[in-house]
Design a protein around this motif. Structure first.
Motif, short mmCIF file in Angstrom:
data_model
loop_
_atom_site.label_atom_id
_atom_site.label_comp_id
_atom_site.label_asym_id
_atom_site.label_seq_id
_atom_site.Cartn_x
_atom_site.Cartn_y
_atom_site.Cartn_z
N GLY A 48 0.54 -1.34 -0.05
CA GLY A 48 -0.34 0.05 -0.07
C GLY A 48 0.77 1.41 -0.49
N VAL A 49 0.71 2.56 0.72
CA VAL A 49 1.34 3.59 0.23
C VAL A 49 0.93 4.65 1.26
CG1 VAL A 49 1.18 3.88 -2.07
CG2 VAL A 49 -0.53 4.33 -1.06
N VAL A 50 1.68 5.76 1.42
CA VAL A 50 1.34 6.54 2.87
C VAL A 50 1.27 7.77 1.76
CG1 VAL A 50 1.89 7.66 4.99
CG2 VAL A 50 1.00 5.46 4.77
N LEU A 51 0.77 8.01 1.89
CA LEU A 51 0.68 10.25 1.19
C LEU A 51 0.72 11.22 2.89
CD1 LEU A 51 -0.65 8.55 -0.88
CD2 LEU A 51 -1.23 11.07 -1.70
N ALA A 52 1.84 12.08 3.16
CA ALA A 52 2.07 13.14 4.04
C ALA A 52 2.20 14.55 3.13
CB ALA A 52 3.17 13.10 4.25
N SER A 53 2.36 15.13 3.94
CA SER A 53 2.93 17.23 3.84
C SER A 53 3.80 16.67 3.68
CB SER A 53 2.00 17.99 4.92
OG SER A 53 2.54 17.57 6.14
N ARG A 54 4.10 17.66 2.83
CA ARG A 54 5.46 17.81 2.52
C ARG A 54 6.95 18.57 4.08
NH1 ARG A 54 7.27 19.49 -2.56
NH2 ARG A 54 10.00 19.73 -2.00
N ASP A 55 6.20 18.78 4.69
CA ASP A 55 6.71 18.95 6.27
C ASP A 55 7.23 17.32 7.14
OD1 ASP A 55 4.48 19.47 7.20
OD2 ASP A 55 4.43 20.98 8.23
N GLY A 56 5.63 17.03 6.97
CA GLY A 56 5.97 15.48 7.84
C GLY A 56 4.71 15.98 8.74
N LYS A 57 4.33 16.61 8.46
CA LYS A 57 3.43 16.80 10.25
C LYS A 57 1.81 15.82 9.84
CE LYS A 57 5.43 21.16 11.83
NZ LYS A 57 5.29 22.87 12.34
N ILE A 58 1.60 16.31 8.94
CA ILE A 58 0.40 15.33 8.07
C ILE A 58 0.25 14.70 7.64
CG2 ILE A 58 -2.33 16.06 6.96
CD1 ILE A 58 -1.41 19.20 7.21
N VAL A 59 0.34 13.16 8.35
CA VAL A 59 0.45 12.07 7.55
C VAL A 59 -1.23 10.86 6.84
CG1 VAL A 59 1.57 10.00 8.00
CG2 VAL A 59 2.67 11.40 8.55
N PHE A 60 -1.32 10.24 6.41
CA PHE A 60 -2.96 9.86 5.84
C PHE A 60 -2.34 8.73 5.71
CE2 PHE A 60 -4.01 13.85 5.51
CZ PHE A 60 -5.39 14.37 6.20
N GLU A 61 -2.35 7.65 6.14
CA GLU A 61 -1.97 6.44 5.69
C GLU A 61 -3.03 5.58 5.09
OE1 GLU A 61 -0.89 3.66 8.27
OE2 GLU A 61 -0.02 4.82 9.71
N ASN A 62 -2.73 4.90 3.62
CA ASN A 62 -3.64 4.10 3.01
C ASN A 62 -3.13 2.65 2.31
OD1 ASN A 62 -6.30 3.53 2.00
ND2 ASN A 62 -5.86 4.21 0.05
N SER A 63 -2.45 2.07 3.55
CA SER A 63 -2.12 1.28 3.41
C SER A 63 -2.40 0.16 3.61
CB SER A 63 -0.39 1.30 3.92
OG SER A 63 -0.68 1.06 5.44
N LEU A 64 -1.88 -1.51 2.85
CA LEU A 64 -3.14 -2.76 2.99
C LEU A 64 -2.75 -3.06 5.29
CD1 LEU A 64 -1.65 -5.18 0.23
CD2 LEU A 64 -4.11 -3.30 0.21
N ASP A 65 -2.42 -2.93 6.13
CA ASP A 65 -2.28 -2.81 7.04
C ASP A 65 -2.91 -2.26 7.57
OD1 ASP A 65 0.18 -5.20 7.18
OD2 ASP A 65 1.01 -3.61 6.15
N ALA A 66 -3.36 -0.88 7.26
CA ALA A 66 -4.00 0.36 7.59
C ALA A 66 -5.37 -0.14 7.53
CB ALA A 66 -3.68 1.68 7.72
N ARG A 67 -5.66 -0.38 6.19
CA ARG A 67 -7.07 -0.75 6.03
C ARG A 67 -7.60 -2.04 6.89
NH1 ARG A 67 -8.63 2.03 1.34
NH2 ARG A 67 -9.75 -0.15 0.47
N LEU A 68 -6.74 -3.13 6.54
CA LEU A 68 -7.08 -3.70 7.62
C LEU A 68 -7.67 -3.63 9.26
CD1 LEU A 68 -7.33 -7.74 8.75
CD2 LEU A 68 -4.97 -8.11 8.65
N ASP A 69 -6.80 -2.69 9.74
CA ASP A 69 -7.21 -2.16 11.20
C ASP A 69 -8.58 -1.73 10.94
OD1 ASP A 69 -4.83 -3.72 12.65
OD2 ASP A 69 -3.95 -0.89 11.65
N VAL A 70 -8.59 -0.78 10.49
CA VAL A 70 -10.04 0.17 10.03
C VAL A 70 -11.43 -1.04 9.65
CG1 VAL A 70 -11.22 1.42 8.28
CG2 VAL A 70 -9.05 2.18 9.24
#
Length: 234
Positions: free
Chosen positions: A194-216
């Motif tokens: 899967g993937v993770v998207l983040a702001s350039r400064d790294g302060k905001i991170v949105f996870e869309n990894s397979l593990d994160a989706r499984l947890d959800v």
């Protein structure tokens, strides 16, 4: 009155006094015996009452002890049931996590999945909320080439669906997601894909990894899973 008459009268008086004394003595004896019997009965009843009270006290203690023991056994049984449920849920989640490893093995399917994850994330979570001109995309090091190969088409697809210009997404070459789980790194950080998207400064991170989706998915389905497991465990 001669001596014989006097003696006779004296004897009569003596018999009368003796009879009265005997009757009085009998009355005293009867009265004493009655009082003794009454007192004895009172003592017996008092002892019986004490015995009954002691018995009732001990019986209450036994009942309280039984209730405590029953409550402890019931709580222990509930804990065992909950533990069994947790074990089964964790086992199911572990099994699902192992199945996730197979997803990245099929490169054609996984490539399309990565593209869908990027598009979905841009549309639902990432750019619309970050409001930044560019964001970082992070993936596993092993997935780097696959991500690079689908990134352009993913941006074009998102731009077409959202009716906007293609967003700027930069693949992060400095920070990668952890590698897939392995026997060599059983207790370290891992990622099934899967993937993770983040702001350039790294302060905001949105996870869309397979593990994160499984947890959800598990969090959403957990009440339903537990409900199904109750009958099986009990």
């Amino acid at each position: 009155m001669n001596d014989a008459d006097v003696s006779k009268q004296i004897q009569q008086m003596v018999r009368f006094i003796r009879q009265e004394a005997e009757e009085k003595a009998n009355e005293i004896l009867v009265s004493a015996e009655e009082e003794f019997n009454i007192e004895k009965l009172q003592l017996v009843e008092a002892e019986k009452k004490k015995i009954r009270q002691e018995y009732e006290r001990k019986e209450k203690q036994v009942q309280v002890r039984k209730k405590i023991e029953y409550s402890m056994q019931l709580n222990a049984s509930r804990i065992k049931v909950l533990q069994a449920q947790d074990d089964m849920v964790n086992s199911m989640k572990d099994g699902a996590g192992k199945e996730l490893l197979n997803v990245s093995q099929n490169h054609h399917h996984y490539k399309n999945l990565l593209k869908d994850l990027i598009v979905q994330f841009m549309k639902l979570q990432s750019l619309l909320r970050l409001k930044e001109p560019a964001v970082l995309l992070r993936c596993r090091k092993d997935d780097h080439n696959l991500v690079e190969s689908v990134l352009h088409s993913a941006k074009e697809e998102y731009a077409e669906k959202a009716n906007v210009s293609p967003p700027e997404i930069i693949v992060d070459h400095d920070i990668y997601l952890p590698p897939a789980p392995s026997h060599h790194n059983a207790h370290g950080l891992s990622c099934s894909g899967g993937v993770v998207l983040a702001s350039r400064d790294g302060k905001i991170v949105f996870e869309n990894s397979l593990d994160a989706r499984l947890d959800v998915a598990f969090r959403k389905k957990l009440p339903e899973i537990r409900k199904l497991l109750v009958g099986q465990v009990v």
